[in-house]
Design a protein around this motif. Structure first.
Motif, PDB file in Angstrom:
ATOM      1  N   PHE A 112      44.951  43.873  64.829  1.00 19.99           N
ATOM      2  CA  PHE A 112      45.969  42.843  65.047  1.00 19.99           C
ATOM      3  C   PHE A 112      47.084  42.896  64.000  1.00 19.99           C
ATOM      4  O   PHE A 112      47.688  41.874  63.691  1.00 19.99           O
ATOM      5  CB  PHE A 112      45.320  41.454  65.061  1.00 19.99           C
ATOM      6  CG  PHE A 112      44.362  41.262  66.192  1.00 19.99           C
ATOM      7  CD1 PHE A 112      44.828  41.076  67.487  1.00 19.99           C
ATOM      8  CD2 PHE A 112      42.994  41.280  65.972  1.00 19.99           C
ATOM      9  CE1 PHE A 112      43.950  40.898  68.533  1.00 19.99           C
ATOM     10  CE2 PHE A 112      42.110  41.101  67.009  1.00 19.99           C
ATOM     11  CZ  PHE A 112      42.590  40.912  68.296  1.00 19.99           C
ATOM     12  N   TRP A 113      47.355  44.063  63.469  1.00 19.08           N
ATOM     13  CA  TRP A 113      48.348  44.199  62.406  1.00 19.08           C
ATOM     14  C   TRP A 113      49.717  43.662  62.831  1.00 19.08           C
ATOM     15  O   TRP A 113      50.387  42.962  62.069  1.00 19.08           O
ATOM     16  CB  TRP A 113      48.458  45.650  61.969  1.00 19.08           C
ATOM     17  CG  TRP A 113      49.314  45.803  60.767  1.00 19.08           C
ATOM     18  CD1 TRP A 113      50.609  46.221  60.730  1.00 19.08           C
ATOM     19  CD2 TRP A 113      48.951  45.504  59.427  1.00 19.08           C
ATOM     20  NE1 TRP A 113      51.068  46.216  59.453  1.00 19.08           N
ATOM     21  CE2 TRP A 113      50.069  45.772  58.621  1.00 19.08           C
ATOM     22  CE3 TRP A 113      47.800  45.033  58.825  1.00 19.08           C
ATOM     23  CZ2 TRP A 113      50.051  45.586  57.247  1.00 19.08           C
ATOM     24  CZ3 TRP A 113      47.784  44.861  57.464  1.00 19.08           C
ATOM     25  CH2 TRP A 113      48.903  45.122  56.696  1.00 19.08           C
ATOM     26  N   GLU A 114      50.150  43.970  64.031  1.00 19.34           N
ATOM     27  CA  GLU A 114      51.467  43.544  64.516  1.00 19.34           C
ATOM     28  C   GLU A 114      51.571  42.017  64.647  1.00 19.34           C
ATOM     29  O   GLU A 114      52.647  41.456  64.494  1.00 19.34           O
ATOM     30  CB  GLU A 114      51.777  44.178  65.874  1.00 19.34           C
ATOM     31  CG  GLU A 114      51.924  45.686  65.834  1.00 19.34           C
ATOM     32  CD  GLU A 114      53.151  46.112  65.043  1.00 19.34           C
ATOM     33  OE1 GLU A 114      54.201  45.451  65.131  1.00 19.34           O
ATOM     34  OE2 GLU A 114      53.040  47.123  64.318  1.00 19.34           O
ATOM     35  N   GLN A 115      50.466  41.360  64.926  1.00 16.95           N
ATOM     36  CA  GLN A 115      50.472  39.904  65.087  1.00 16.95           C
ATOM     37  C   GLN A 115      50.206  39.177  63.769  1.00 16.95           C
ATOM     38  O   GLN A 115      50.056  37.966  63.762  1.00 16.95           O
ATOM     39  CB  GLN A 115      49.404  39.477  66.109  1.00 16.95           C
ATOM     40  CG  GLN A 115      49.661  39.936  67.507  1.00 16.95           C
ATOM     41  CD  GLN A 115      49.149  41.350  67.758  1.00 16.95           C
ATOM     42  OE1 GLN A 115      48.461  41.942  66.958  1.00 16.95           O
ATOM     43  NE2 GLN A 115      49.529  41.897  68.906  1.00 16.95           N
ATOM     44  N   GLY A 116      50.122  39.899  62.677  1.00 16.74           N
ATOM     45  CA  GLY A 116      49.861  39.278  61.379  1.00 16.74           C
ATOM     46  C   GLY A 116      48.417  39.437  60.948  1.00 16.74           C
ATOM     47  O   GLY A 116      47.833  38.528  60.363  1.00 16.74           O
ATOM     48  N   GLY A 117      47.854  40.596  61.225  1.00 18.58           N
ATOM     49  CA  GLY A 117      46.455  40.861  60.916  1.00 18.58           C
ATOM     50  C   GLY A 117      46.109  40.753  59.446  1.00 18.58           C
ATOM     51  O   GLY A 117      44.950  40.542  59.090  1.00 18.58           O
ATOM     52  N   VAL A 118      47.117  40.879  58.587  1.00 15.28           N
ATOM     53  CA  VAL A 118      46.854  40.745  57.161  1.00 15.28           C
ATOM     54  C   VAL A 118      46.348  39.334  56.829  1.00 15.28           C
ATOM     55  O   VAL A 118      45.717  39.121  55.789  1.00 15.28           O
ATOM     56  CB  VAL A 118      48.106  41.118  56.344  1.00 15.28           C
ATOM     57  CG1 VAL A 118      49.162  40.039  56.435  1.00 15.28           C
ATOM     58  CG2 VAL A 118      47.753  41.414  54.904  1.00 15.28           C
ATOM     59  N   GLY A 119      46.572  38.393  57.729  1.00 18.62           N
ATOM     60  CA  GLY A 119      46.087  37.034  57.543  1.00 18.62           C
ATOM     61  C   GLY A 119      44.564  36.970  57.426  1.00 18.62           C
ATOM     62  O   GLY A 119      44.028  36.083  56.753  1.00 18.62           O
ATOM     63  N   VAL A 120      43.864  37.904  58.071  1.00 23.79           N
ATOM     64  CA  VAL A 120      42.404  37.952  57.963  1.00 23.79           C
ATOM     65  C   VAL A 120      42.013  38.188  56.511  1.00 23.79           C
ATOM     66  O   VAL A 120      41.154  37.494  55.958  1.00 23.79           O
ATOM     67  CB  VAL A 120      41.817  39.068  58.861  1.00 23.79           C
ATOM     68  CG1 VAL A 120      40.320  39.198  58.650  1.00 23.79           C
ATOM     69  CG2 VAL A 120      42.128  38.810  60.314  1.00 23.79           C
ATOM     70  N   LEU A 121      42.652  39.156  55.889  1.00 23.23           N
ATOM     71  CA  LEU A 121      42.355  39.476  54.491  1.00 23.23           C
ATOM     72  C   LEU A 121      42.766  38.326  53.571  1.00 23.23           C
ATOM     73  O   LEU A 121      42.071  38.005  52.605  1.00 23.23           O
ATOM     74  CB  LEU A 121      43.049  40.767  54.087  1.00 23.23           C
ATOM     75  CG  LEU A 121      42.716  41.984  54.955  1.00 23.23           C
ATOM     76  CD1 LEU A 121      43.531  43.191  54.526  1.00 23.23           C
ATOM     77  CD2 LEU A 121      41.230  42.277  54.923  1.00 23.23           C
TER      78      LEU A 121
END
Length: 146
Positions: A112-121
């Motif tokens: 989900f990188w394009e949708q803001g996957g960094v939010g998981v981290l």
């Protein structure tokens, strides 16, 4: 026969530990559950209506809470075990648990990188930082008072 005086510590040691259970691990982590709920609600509020980013940050917080509860469960199992758990066995258990949590977090972040996957981290890191702080405060108070 003569009665033998047994020290209280020895009596308590003779009492078998309760068996480990995931339900008891969750019950013991009420503060962490409240923290997770607040952070999940906050993740949707902070992202200003971007539900995808909020959901991904909430997934990170959920992974952090899962790690917290599974750590408690591992400690319960070690206490309840008939044979003492070795450092290597406990370290292996921790490594496997952290590897699974990290793999899940990085997989979600990548997919989900394009949708803001960094939010998981981000959610995972924030949960661990605040949970560590909430755990350390009572310990520091105890050290200061003793």
């Amino acid at each position: 026969m003569n009665d033998i005086d047994v020290p209280k510590d020895a009596e308590q040691a003779a009492v078998p530990a309760e068996p480990a259970s995931l339900g008891r691990a969750v019950a013991n982590q009420r503060r962490a559950l409240i923290l997770a709920a607040v952070l999940i609600a906050g993740s949707f509020w902070v992202t200003f209506g971007d539900w995808a980013q909020g959901a991904l940050a909430a997934a990170g917080v959920t992974l952090g809470y899962a790690n917290h509860v599974l750590t408690e469960f591992a400690i319960q199992k070690a206490i309840a075990a008939e044979d003492p758990v070795t450092r290597n066995a406990y370290a292996r258990s921790s490594l496997i648990r952290l590897a699974v949590i990290s793999l899940a977090a990085f997989t979600l972040a990548a997919v989900f990188w394009e949708q803001g996957g960094v939010g998981v981290l981000f959610g995972l890191a924030i949960f661990h930082l605040i949970a560590l702080t909430l755990t350390a405060i009572p310990l520091l108070r105890e050290v200061r008072n003793s």
